[in-house]
Design an enzyme around this catalytic site. Structure first.
Site, PDB file in Angstrom:
ATOM      1  N   LYS A 114       0.830  -1.209   0.000  1.00 57.77           N
ATOM      2  CA  LYS A 114       0.000   0.000   0.000  1.00 57.77           C
ATOM      3  C   LYS A 114       0.866   1.261   0.000  1.00 57.77           C
ATOM      4  CE  LYS A 114      -4.378  -1.958   1.375  1.00 57.77           C
ATOM      5  NZ  LYS A 114      -5.477  -2.116   2.319  1.00 57.77           N
ATOM      6  N   LYS A 194      -4.907  -9.980  -5.395  1.00 59.34           N
ATOM      7  CA  LYS A 194      -6.082 -10.515  -4.727  1.00 59.34           C
ATOM      8  C   LYS A 194      -7.227  -9.549  -4.946  1.00 59.34           C
ATOM      9  CE  LYS A 194      -6.282  -8.385  -0.136  1.00 59.34           C
ATOM     10  NZ  LYS A 194      -7.670  -7.929  -0.159  1.00 59.34           N
ATOM     11  N   LYS A 197     -11.019  -4.205  -2.217  1.00 57.21           N
ATOM     12  CA  LYS A 197     -11.896  -3.042  -2.368  1.00 57.21           C
ATOM     13  C   LYS A 197     -11.165  -1.893  -3.027  1.00 57.21           C
ATOM     14  CE  LYS A 197     -13.780  -3.808   2.057  1.00 57.21           C
ATOM     15  NZ  LYS A 197     -12.588  -3.524   2.851  1.00 57.21           N
TER      16      LYS A 197
HETATM   17  P1  ATP Z   1      -8.702  -2.906   1.067  1.00 56.74           P
HETATM   18  O1  ATP Z   1      -8.351  -3.064  -0.378  1.00 56.74           O
HETATM   19  O2  ATP Z   1      -9.227  -1.537   1.393  1.00 56.74           O
HETATM   20  O3  ATP Z   1      -7.617  -3.357   2.000  1.00 56.74           O
HETATM   21  P2  ATP Z   1      -9.990  -5.470   1.293  1.00 56.74           P
HETATM   22  O4  ATP Z   1     -10.848  -5.922   0.183  1.00 56.74           O
HETATM   23  O5  ATP Z   1      -8.607  -6.044   1.402  1.00 56.74           O
HETATM   24  O6  ATP Z   1      -9.962  -3.873   1.300  1.00 56.74           O
HETATM   25  P3  ATP Z   1     -10.325  -5.557   4.152  1.00 56.74           P
HETATM   26  O7  ATP Z   1     -11.352  -4.705   4.824  1.00 56.74           O
HETATM   27  O8  ATP Z   1      -8.899  -5.107   4.183  1.00 56.74           O
HETATM   28  O9  ATP Z   1     -10.790  -5.777   2.636  1.00 56.74           O
HETATM   29  O10 ATP Z   1     -10.405  -7.033   4.745  1.00 56.74           O
HETATM   30  C1  ATP Z   1     -11.617  -7.571   5.289  1.00 56.74           C
HETATM   31  C2  ATP Z   1     -11.497  -9.074   5.422  1.00 56.74           C
HETATM   32  O11 ATP Z   1     -11.590  -9.687   4.123  1.00 56.74           O
HETATM   33  C3  ATP Z   1     -10.160  -9.552   5.994  1.00 56.74           C
HETATM   34  O12 ATP Z   1     -10.423 -10.644   6.846  1.00 56.74           O
HETATM   35  C4  ATP Z   1      -9.383 -10.013   4.784  1.00 56.74           C
HETATM   36  O13 ATP Z   1      -8.422 -10.988   5.101  1.00 56.74           O
HETATM   37  C5  ATP Z   1     -10.496 -10.566   3.912  1.00 56.74           C
HETATM   38  N1  ATP Z   1     -10.165 -10.511   2.487  1.00 56.74           N
HETATM   39  C6  ATP Z   1      -9.903  -9.387   1.774  1.00 56.74           C
HETATM   40  N2  ATP Z   1      -9.667  -9.682   0.491  1.00 56.74           N
HETATM   41  C7  ATP Z   1      -9.752 -11.040   0.380  1.00 56.74           C
HETATM   42  C8  ATP Z   1      -9.607 -11.943  -0.718  1.00 56.74           C
HETATM   43  N3  ATP Z   1      -9.323 -11.509  -1.941  1.00 56.74           N
HETATM   44  N4  ATP Z   1      -9.764 -13.278  -0.480  1.00 56.74           N
HETATM   45  C9  ATP Z   1     -10.068 -13.719   0.761  1.00 56.74           C
HETATM   46  N5  ATP Z   1     -10.213 -12.914   1.839  1.00 56.74           N
HETATM   47  C10 ATP Z   1     -10.075 -11.572   1.663  1.00 56.74           C
HETATM   48 MG    MG Z   2      -7.271  -5.264   2.861  1.00 56.90          MG
END
Ligand code: ATP
Ligand code: MG
Length: 336
Positions: A114, A194, A197
């Site tokens: 990040k 991965k 968001k």
């Molecule tokens: P950001 O990009 O803002 O970090 P994010 O999609 O990674 O958002 P988070 O809020 O950081 O979402 O994570 C929320 C939960 O979802 C955490 O437990 C994280 O491990 C899980 N998670 C996020 N992305 C994945 C993915 N691609 N596959 C499985 N689990 C995920």
């Molecule tokens: Mg995340």
């Protein structure tokens, strides 16, 4: 101590709740409600460590609550609340900063990823895992269900707990255990990172069927399938990965053989996935629509959740302050 083992998990309102979050984390929280006391937090103070639009944050926080409730978080059994409504999170975070080595923070993969995307690297991003440790330790939670990307943070969290315990109060904070389910890492539609968001490579949990199709149609597949006639390797295809979560087993087998034999083109394969995905997500989307029509009810749930969370958090902070030798405030001051 609490009778049922306690689970804590958080999610950032940094964008729309997506199927990666759902498969990797949220559906495990939903299942754990039967056997554990679940504390589920919408971590808005985490979300502000990345570039974000202040005018959108409140709506994203609200929508995240709607998505989680629609996905099956049950406010009668679980505590669902917004992080910034319980100031003890940031208070404990400060305390934990005093036992956290900077070197450990600098080697976190999420920080490095990040930080690359920020123009100047800010302290909040570096200290993200300390706030995350505070989130979990404030509730002295035993278990933290997360996707694979958070395992490194969990390891650091355990170290922070050990360091604080060793210095101030032996065994006060349990060392929380990470729990990863079967869907450890859902790939993004870009076929690179991965699903995240903040990367815009997602399928939203609440997306309607037309939108799902619009997103899946251009998604990356096995690069070996240049033309319709080139056979592919399903193991190298994101779409195949997603079939495993949304299509019945016989369809998954059929998809694999049609890919290897070039019997189907990628669009055929995506069409079947889009239909199955839309069908799986339909009941969640319907529940979300109903909740959006009752915003006051959602706010009430979050209010109750914050109260229940703060009751636990205040108790933890009293012990923490006493163990660290901080002077107790007089009753008449504003100490919560
Ligand atoms: P950001 O990009 O803002 O970090 P994010 O999609 O990674 O958002 P988070 O809020 O950081 O979402 O994570 C929320 C939960 O979802 C955490 O437990 C994280 O491990 C899980 N998670 C996020 N992305 C994945 C993915 N691609 N596959 C499985 N689990 C995920
Ligand atoms: Mg995340």
């Amino acid at each position: 101590m609490h009778a049922m083992a306690r689970v804590f998990s958080g999610i950032q309102p940094s964008g729309e709740l997506h199927i990666g979050n759902y498969l990797g984390a949220v559906r495990n929280w939903v299942a754990l409600q039967d056997t554990h006391e679940c504390v589920i937090c919408i971590v808005d103070y985490h979300a502000i460590t990345q570039a974000y639009e202040p005018a959108l944050l409140e709506a994203r926080t609200f929508d995240m609550a709607v998505g989680l409730l629609a996905a099956g978080i049950d406010p009668d059994r679980s505590v669902l609340f917004v992080q910034s409504h319980v100031p003890e999170h940031t208070e404990l975070s400060w305390v934990l900063n005093t036992v956290t080595p900077i070197g450990e923070l600098e080697r976190m993969t999420q920080f490095k990823d990040k930080a690359q995307r920020q123009e100047s690297v800010l302290a909040g991003l570096l200290n993200y895992p300390v706030l995350q440790a505070a989130d979990v330790l404030l509730y002295r939670a035993d278990l933290v269900p997360v996707g694979e990307d958070q395992l490194q943070h969990l390891e650091l969290m355990r170290e922070i707990a050990r360091k604080w315990n060793a210095r101030f109060a032996e065994n006060f904070f349990p060392e929380p255990q990470a729990m990863v389910g079967q869907a450890r890492r859902i790939p993004g539609l870009d076929g690179e990172a991965k699903m995240s968001k903040s990367l815009g490579n997602t399928v939203g949990l609440l997306d309607p069927p037309e939108r799902i199709w619009e997103l899946l149609r251009p998604a990356k597949t096995d690069p070996a399938r240049v033309t319709r006639k080139d056979p592919g390797d399903p193991e190298k295809c994101n779409i195949y990965t997603l079939h495993q979560y949304f299509s019945p087993p016989e369809t998954v087998r059929h998809v694999a053989s049609q890919c290897r034999s070039a019997g189907w083109g990628c669009l055929d394969c995506k069409r079947v996935l889009a239909d199955n995905m839309a069908a799986t997500l339909a009941p969640i989307r319907e529940r979300a629509e109903a909740l959006k029509a009752e915003p006051e009810r959602v706010r009430e749930i979050l209010g109750d959740g914050a109260e229940r969370a703060a009751t636990i958090g205040r108790e933890t902070m009293r012990t923490v302050r006493a163990a660290m030798g901080l002077m107790p405030a007089r009753e008449v001051t504003l100490r919560r």
